[in-house]
Design an enzyme around this catalytic site. Structure first.
Site, PDB file in Angstrom:
ATOM      1  N   LYS A 199       0.849  -1.197   0.000  1.00 31.07           N
ATOM      2  CA  LYS A 199       0.000   0.000   0.000  1.00 31.07           C
ATOM      3  C   LYS A 199       0.881   1.241   0.000  1.00 31.07           C
ATOM      4  CE  LYS A 199      -3.881   2.124   2.511  1.00 31.07           C
ATOM      5  NZ  LYS A 199      -4.828   1.994   3.652  1.00 31.07           N
ATOM      6  N   SER A 217      -9.869   2.467   2.757  1.00 32.44           N
ATOM      7  CA  SER A 217      -8.943   3.155   1.868  1.00 32.44           C
ATOM      8  C   SER A 217      -8.003   2.206   1.117  1.00 32.44           C
ATOM      9  CB  SER A 217      -8.099   4.139   2.686  1.00 32.44           C
ATOM     10  OG  SER A 217      -7.276   3.433   3.626  1.00 32.44           O
ATOM     11  N   SER A 277     -10.478   0.232   7.107  1.00 30.30           N
ATOM     12  CA  SER A 277      -9.863   0.296   5.772  1.00 30.30           C
ATOM     13  C   SER A 277      -9.144  -0.968   5.323  1.00 30.30           C
ATOM     14  CB  SER A 277      -8.894   1.483   5.697  1.00 30.30           C
ATOM     15  OG  SER A 277      -9.612   2.688   5.659  1.00 30.30           O
TER      16      SER A 277
END
Length: 496
Positions: free
Chosen positions: A78, A158, A182
């Site tokens: 990420k 997210s 998330s």
């Protein structure tokens, strides 16, 4: 042989150990898959040369008998995790082009154990979002589609780049972060497994901060076993992070498949919301039936302060974001927009560098921290947080081993369908997940079925602090009982 990208991480690990394939084979297969799947916009930065070089090193270590626990496993990172020498953007224009000279502790742990980096995954800007539509680099598109329709769906947020990449078999697993859901919400939206560990289980050092008292690193993977394998490498004490807890990291993989007979599973009555989707309620009831069939006993519990969790979260998280994001001012690194003086430069840089949702949360956070409002909002929200934590403590003190809830209030929705006029509509996606962050507890989302439109639905298991092993055991039981869902057709794949 099966397409290499269709192997689970555990299967690929075992094939490598038996010398049936090489780490370079795995890396090349994933690189080719990523190149074919750019329509999903899952990656901000691809690093094929880095991946091949790391894979060659892995093959050399395997040949010498020095393989690590993740040797040769190609992973996505990420783009909130700092990676030495590789651009780290946090999905924001203000950090575009920022190349750290240091490595986050969690990603360093993965490289220590032999993993291979395929690139940096897209995300909502500064991890602020529930759909991956706030990224400066454009929205991530879910590999899933509703039956009989071509409308683009969100992969959740997210960590939408992480969930989409894992679901589309672009990597064997991915790092993610969870501040209010998330990891778990995007996992539920894409039919993948995502675990948010206990606060302090994984180091936050080198991860771009959103809300420091809530943020926690964790993995998204294809199976419960794969998630267990990844978390063992990611977790561990880090003296560079004062919130990192110095407790042993268990062998999580050993907990997968463990019997849950005799466990007491709590069902919180407050999670049965007015207007709850019949599909979600049916899924939850099915999960309860699976628990009973596996020999667990079901007890109704009360978490009375649950209804205050979402509003309290949306005071605490923006307040901490307002403080954390003050460092992006155009002076030291990242974007700089010239101004007539330094104050004008600050204003111009932040106005140009931050997207709409980030600006909204900074303003909310600054407001609730301001003189005259601090006690009325922030202090009260922290008191509610304490009460939420106590609700869970009382339930676990009563002998409950784990808590079963839905992961999301619905299946994945379409791009632009929510939050365009009312941001609260988007925030409501976190209704089942924020309590876990407010209490600092571990939670895992595991695929449990599909909606009437053929989209994945997930269940959430919440556990005691630092008892992720029980979560893996319960999640494994759900995974065993749940109908197997075929991966989505590769409509995005170029050249197939």
């Amino acid at each position: 042989m099966t397409d290499l990208t269709d192997l689970t991480l555990a299967e690929a690990r075992d094939a490598l150990a038996k010398k049936k394939i090489s780490a370079l084979d795995l890396a090349n297969a994933q690189i080719a898959q990523i190149e074919r799947a750019r329509a999903l916009n899952a990656f901000v930065t691809e690093t094929p040369d880095v991946a091949r070089a790391m894979a060659i090193e892995s093959d050399a270590r395997i040949a010498r008998g020095e393989a690590g626990p993740l040797e040769g496993m190609p992973l996505g990172i990420k783009d909130l995790y700092c990676t030495a020498g590789v651009q780290t953007t946090a999905g924001s224009h203000i950090l575009e082009g920022f190349t750290p000279a240091y490595e986050s502790t969690v990603s360093a742990n993965l490289w220590r154990d032999g993993a291979v980096m395929l690139g940096k995954l897209n995300l909502d800007e500064f991890a602020m979002g529930s759909s991956n539509e706030t990224s400066y680099f454009g929205p991530v598109i879910s590999p899933w589609r509703r039956q009989g329709a071509n409308a683009a769906l969100v992969p959740g947020g997210s960590s939408g780049g992480s969930s989409a990449a894992v679901a589309a078999h672009l990597c064997f697993g991915a790092t993610a972060t969870d501040t209010g859901g998330s990891i778990r919400q995007p996992a539920a939206f894409t039919g993948t497994v995502g675990i948010k560990p206990t606060y302090g289980r994984c180091s936050r050092w080198g991860i771009v901060a959103f809300a420091s008292s809530l943020d926690q690193a964790g993995p998204i993977a294809r199976t419960v076993r794969d998630a267990a394998i990844l978390l063992r490498s990611m977790a561990g004490h880090d003296p560079k992070d004062t919130t990192s807890v110095n407790v042993p990291v268990p062998d999580y993989e050993a907990a997968v498949g463990r019997s849950i007979k005799g466990m007491k599973i709590g069902i919180p009555k407050e999670y049965r919301l007015d207007g709850m989707s019949p599909e979600i309620e049916k899924l939850w009831d099915q999960g309860i039936a699976w628990m009973k069939e596996a020999g667990a006993s079901i007890v109704e519990i009360s978490l009375p302060h649950t209804r205050y969790a979402l509003p309290a979260y949306y005071i605490v998280a923006p307040a901490e974001a307002s403080s954390n994001l003050a460092r992006y001012d155009g002076v030291r690194y990242g974007l700089r927009v010239p101004g007539k003086d330094i104050a004008d430069m600050y204003e111009s840089t932040r106005a140009a560098g931050f997207g709409k949702e980030v600006r909204r949360r900074i303003m909310i956070g600054t407001y609730v921290l301001s003189a005259g409002y601090y006690d009325a909002y922030y202090v009260r929200a922290q008191k509610i947080r304490t009460l939420i934590k106590r609700d869970f403590e009382l339930a676990f003190a009563d002998g409950v081993d784990a808590i079963l809830t839905p992961a999301t209030p619905s299946a994945a929705f379409g791009l632009g369908e929510k939050g365009s006029t009312d941001p609260v509509e988007m925030y409501l996606n976190d209704i089942f997940t924020v309590t876990v962050n407010m209490a600092g507890l571990p939670g895992i989302a595991v695929p449990a079925g599909t909606s009437s439109e053929g989209l994945p639905l997930g269940l959430q298991v919440i556990g005691r602090a630092f008892d992720e092993e029980t979560l893996f055991a319960v999640a494994g039981a759900i995974e065993q009982a749940a109908p197997k869902v075929a991966p989505p057709p590769k409509w995005w794949a170029v050249g197939e």
